[in-house]
Design a protein around this motif. Structure first.
Motif, PDB file in Angstrom:
ATOM      1  N   ARG A  88       6.776  68.463  90.264  1.00  0.00           N
ATOM      2  CA  ARG A  88       6.385  69.771  89.769  1.00  0.00           C
ATOM      3  C   ARG A  88       5.579  69.581  88.487  1.00  0.00           C
ATOM      4  NH1 ARG A  88      11.377  73.802  89.170  1.00  0.00           N
ATOM      5  NH2 ARG A  88      11.704  73.155  91.333  1.00  0.00           N
ATOM      6  N   GLN A  89       4.271  69.658  88.612  1.00  0.00           N
ATOM      7  CA  GLN A  89       3.406  69.444  87.450  1.00  0.00           C
ATOM      8  C   GLN A  89       3.312  70.723  86.640  1.00  0.00           C
ATOM      9  OE1 GLN A  89      -0.337  67.661  88.399  1.00  0.00           O
ATOM     10  NE2 GLN A  89      -1.264  68.220  86.423  1.00  0.00           N
ATOM     11  N   ILE A  90       3.673  70.633  85.362  1.00  0.00           N
ATOM     12  CA  ILE A  90       3.697  71.822  84.515  1.00  0.00           C
ATOM     13  C   ILE A  90       2.637  71.656  83.434  1.00  0.00           C
ATOM     14  CG2 ILE A  90       5.156  73.236  82.995  1.00  0.00           C
ATOM     15  CD1 ILE A  90       7.567  71.988  84.638  1.00  0.00           C
ATOM     16  N   VAL A 142       2.891  68.458  81.009  1.00  0.00           N
ATOM     17  CA  VAL A 142       1.627  67.937  80.482  1.00  0.00           C
ATOM     18  C   VAL A 142       1.186  68.865  79.340  1.00  0.00           C
ATOM     19  CG1 VAL A 142      -0.723  67.211  81.070  1.00  0.00           C
ATOM     20  CG2 VAL A 142       1.072  67.143  82.814  1.00  0.00           C
ATOM     21  N   PRO A 143       1.464  68.432  78.092  1.00  0.00           N
ATOM     22  CA  PRO A 143       1.272  69.365  76.978  1.00  0.00           C
ATOM     23  C   PRO A 143      -0.145  69.401  76.405  1.00  0.00           C
ATOM     24  CG  PRO A 143       2.447  67.417  76.232  1.00  0.00           C
ATOM     25  CD  PRO A 143       2.103  67.189  77.676  1.00  0.00           C
ATOM     26  N   CYS A 179       7.758  63.944  79.947  1.00  0.00           N
ATOM     27  CA  CYS A 179       6.786  64.677  79.143  1.00  0.00           C
ATOM     28  C   CYS A 179       5.648  63.713  78.831  1.00  0.00           C
ATOM     29  CB  CYS A 179       7.451  65.188  77.864  1.00  0.00           C
ATOM     30  SG  CYS A 179       6.310  66.090  76.799  1.00  0.00           S
ATOM     31  N   GLN A 180       4.470  64.052  79.261  1.00  0.00           N
ATOM     32  CA  GLN A 180       3.335  63.148  79.081  1.00  0.00           C
ATOM     33  C   GLN A 180       2.828  63.155  77.633  1.00  0.00           C
ATOM     34  OE1 GLN A 180       3.790  61.459  82.137  1.00  0.00           O
ATOM     35  NE2 GLN A 180       1.780  60.942  81.356  1.00  0.00           N
ATOM     36  N   THR A 181       2.318  62.019  77.213  1.00  0.00           N
ATOM     37  CA  THR A 181       1.569  61.958  75.959  1.00  0.00           C
ATOM     38  C   THR A 181       0.089  62.093  76.324  1.00  0.00           C
ATOM     39  OG1 THR A 181       1.556  59.568  76.201  1.00  0.00           O
ATOM     40  CG2 THR A 181       3.221  60.511  74.743  1.00  0.00           C
ATOM     41  N   PRO A 182      -0.826  62.405  75.417  1.00  0.00           N
ATOM     42  CA  PRO A 182      -0.548  62.748  74.013  1.00  0.00           C
ATOM     43  C   PRO A 182       0.163  64.090  73.867  1.00  0.00           C
ATOM     44  CG  PRO A 182      -2.896  63.024  74.556  1.00  0.00           C
ATOM     45  CD  PRO A 182      -2.257  62.411  75.739  1.00  0.00           C
ATOM     46  N   LEU A 183       0.875  64.191  72.741  1.00  0.00           N
ATOM     47  CA  LEU A 183       1.653  65.389  72.445  1.00  0.00           C
ATOM     48  C   LEU A 183       0.870  66.302  71.498  1.00  0.00           C
ATOM     49  CD1 LEU A 183       4.980  63.496  71.899  1.00  0.00           C
ATOM     50  CD2 LEU A 183       4.506  65.066  73.780  1.00  0.00           C
ATOM     51  N   GLU A 187      -7.817  63.009  79.737  1.00  0.00           N
ATOM     52  CA  GLU A 187      -8.310  62.483  81.001  1.00  0.00           C
ATOM     53  C   GLU A 187      -7.406  61.385  81.565  1.00  0.00           C
ATOM     54  OE1 GLU A 187     -12.428  60.542  82.663  1.00  0.00           O
ATOM     55  OE2 GLU A 187     -12.455  61.486  80.678  1.00  0.00           O
ATOM     56  N   ALA A 188      -7.024  60.426  80.697  1.00  0.00           N
ATOM     57  CA  ALA A 188      -6.202  59.306  81.164  1.00  0.00           C
ATOM     58  C   ALA A 188      -4.861  59.822  81.679  1.00  0.00           C
ATOM     59  CB  ALA A 188      -5.989  58.304  80.036  1.00  0.00           C
ATOM     60  N   THR A 189      -4.280  60.795  80.962  1.00  0.00           N
ATOM     61  CA  THR A 189      -3.015  61.399  81.382  1.00  0.00           C
ATOM     62  C   THR A 189      -3.158  62.068  82.734  1.00  0.00           C
ATOM     63  OG1 THR A 189      -2.319  61.762  79.111  1.00  0.00           O
ATOM     64  CG2 THR A 189      -1.307  63.153  80.775  1.00  0.00           C
ATOM     65  N   ALA A 190      -4.233  62.838  82.884  1.00  0.00           N
ATOM     66  CA  ALA A 190      -4.456  63.562  84.135  1.00  0.00           C
ATOM     67  C   ALA A 190      -4.525  62.579  85.299  1.00  0.00           C
ATOM     68  CB  ALA A 190      -5.736  64.388  84.041  1.00  0.00           C
ATOM     69  N   TRP A 191      -5.180  61.438  85.070  1.00  0.00           N
ATOM     70  CA  TRP A 191      -5.300  60.412  86.096  1.00  0.00           C
ATOM     71  C   TRP A 191      -3.927  59.868  86.472  1.00  0.00           C
ATOM     72  CZ3 TRP A 191      -3.930  55.332  86.581  1.00  0.00           C
ATOM     73  CH2 TRP A 191      -4.529  54.633  87.636  1.00  0.00           C
ATOM     74  N   TYR A 192      -3.117  59.583  85.438  1.00  0.00           N
ATOM     75  CA  TYR A 192      -1.784  59.012  85.661  1.00  0.00           C
ATOM     76  C   TYR A 192      -0.876  60.022  86.381  1.00  0.00           C
ATOM     77  CZ  TYR A 192       2.744  56.885  84.621  1.00  0.00           C
ATOM     78  OH  TYR A 192       3.999  56.345  84.728  1.00  0.00           O
TER      79      TYR A 192
END
Lengths: 277, 277
Positions: free
Chosen positions: A63-65, A37-38, A93-97, A42-47
């Motif tokens: 393993r959340q990094i 999680v770069p 790798c989650q967006t947003p980047l 908020e939306a990413t954290a939820w997902y």
């Protein structure tokens, strides 16, 4: 009209995944997914929370990094390091980047064997070429739902609205491999409704709330709504105006509860596949 | 109806290639193309001779590597060796291949930087993702011809008949990137004519002599005929019945003299691009 039950499909997939994970664990392997999680979003954290929760349920180690504020170079190094870590089977790798980085650039540094969300262009190419590869889980979910609903695909007119690298293009390639006659529409398409109205199967993957209405749908069509557009009151709506389409379509995936949960289940199924090697 | 002059387009490209090759040679680099010929086949031999002849004209060194009867393992080793040879800038591997080998398998062993005919699935994936990559030269030729003919592509209805990894799929991806609304038809498509008749631009890449006739073409359409089907008397005909289509189409590429010569010119242009590094 039938509402397609994405949660039930998801559960059916997860039941199989659970059994497969148990067998792997018995054999000494804990299927492990690294989620990078770069950025702070908020939306990413939820997902991510929802992936971790589901992973835990089926026995996959997530393993959340969290590396908020990571630079592009550091991100590449992180992905390369995870790619060579034998204890990690899947990497997303989650967006947003971080600014100035695209998912394609980042994706190149995820080893194809661990690329469980099909972010590496090599995965997309192998997919296009008909070689074994992980497709983006959302695109896979579109096909999986159609197959589980026993929707005929061979020879049918299938229209994908949207041409992103993560959904529209890979979904089109997967559905072409299923022998559908595939049309890809997008923002530059003239007379979108003329195309969508001839679709036996309509896949909406635009990311614009309720942009497809009754006029866009052929009577009896199967409609897969990939859109997840946030509403002002904190909810989610799809790209399709479900209420308007209801009298026309044969069946449709709701938002939420359609493509989303199936995507998460397939992501975890991909981790199991990767862990099997 | 206009016959599109592929030979003239080819010559225009080759003029630029010649100048670029001269500049590279002045700077000490001779652009070099390795052509691996793994089996003895008359049509292949004819095509290879034509590449070598054109290459020689523009100053590209064409290194023909006849390895008839080579095994799959030896072929992979050959391609890997050429991939790491600093004196070789472009590599193509001719079909037919030894038994049990597919072009995709072989293509994986051509370094993407030297993959001037887009045989590596990674090249196809980078193409699909919109990253810099070599597309198969035939697919490139389709786009190049349309661009040089100043055919509007943005938003137009474009139908590709055929879904091979070497033409149909990459051409569809390239034309989608040009903002066309792209439909891919194939052997399983129901009512092919209904699709092709709505095409402003029709790309025929099936490999079946004269399978598209007047009934398949929208009045005024631009028709690109990729087919090169041998006739009993030793000639070549396209996938389109040009005589039948003539009263209907706006313009069409002839066979021979259409897509073929443009493909060869673009292959050599790709070698120059690869040699520039």
């Amino acid at each position: 009209m039938t509402l397609i039950d994405g949660r039930a499909i998801s559960q059916a997939i997860l039941d199989t995944v659970s059994a497969d994970v148990a067998a792997l664990r018995d054999a000494g392997t804990t299927p492990t997914l690294a989620i990078v999680v770069p950025t702070d979003d908020e939306a990413t954290a939820w997902y991510v929370r929802s992936i971790v929760r589901t992973a835990t349920k089926v026995g996959v180690e997530a393993r959340q990094i969290d590396r908020h504020g990571i630079t592009a170079d550091e991100l590449v190094a992180e992905l390369a390091s995870l790619s060579s870590d034998p204890g990690v089977h899947g990497i997303i790798c989650q967006t947003p980047l971080p600014k100035g980085v695209t998912l394609d650039q980042v994706g190149q540094h995820i080893a194809p064997a661990k690329d469980v969300d099909g972010a590496n262009p090599e995965s997309l190419g192998r997919l296009a070429a008909g070689l074994p590869a992980f497709a983006p889980a959302t695109a896979q979910a579109v096909v999986e739902i159609l197959q589980r609903e026993r929707t005929p695909l061979s020879g049918v007119d299938l229209v994908v609205v949207g041409r992103s690298n993560v959904v529209g293009k890979p979904a089109a390639l997967l559905l072409l491999a299923e022998n559908a006659t595939v049309t890809v529409c997008h923002s530059r398409t003239r007379d979108l409704a003329a195309h969508t109205r001839r679709a036996d199967v309509l896949v909406a993957a635009v990311g614009r709330a309720h942009m497809l209405g009754a006029d866009h749908v052929k009577p009896g069509a199967v409609v897969i709504d990939v859109g997840t557009n946030p509403t002002e009151d904190g909810g989610l709506v799809g790209d399709v105006d479900t209420a308007a389409v209801e009298p026309v379509a044969g069946s449709i995936t709701p938002v939420p509860g359609g493509v989303g949960p199936v995507t998460t289940a397939l992501l975890l199924r991909n981790v199991v596949t990767a862990a099997r090697g």
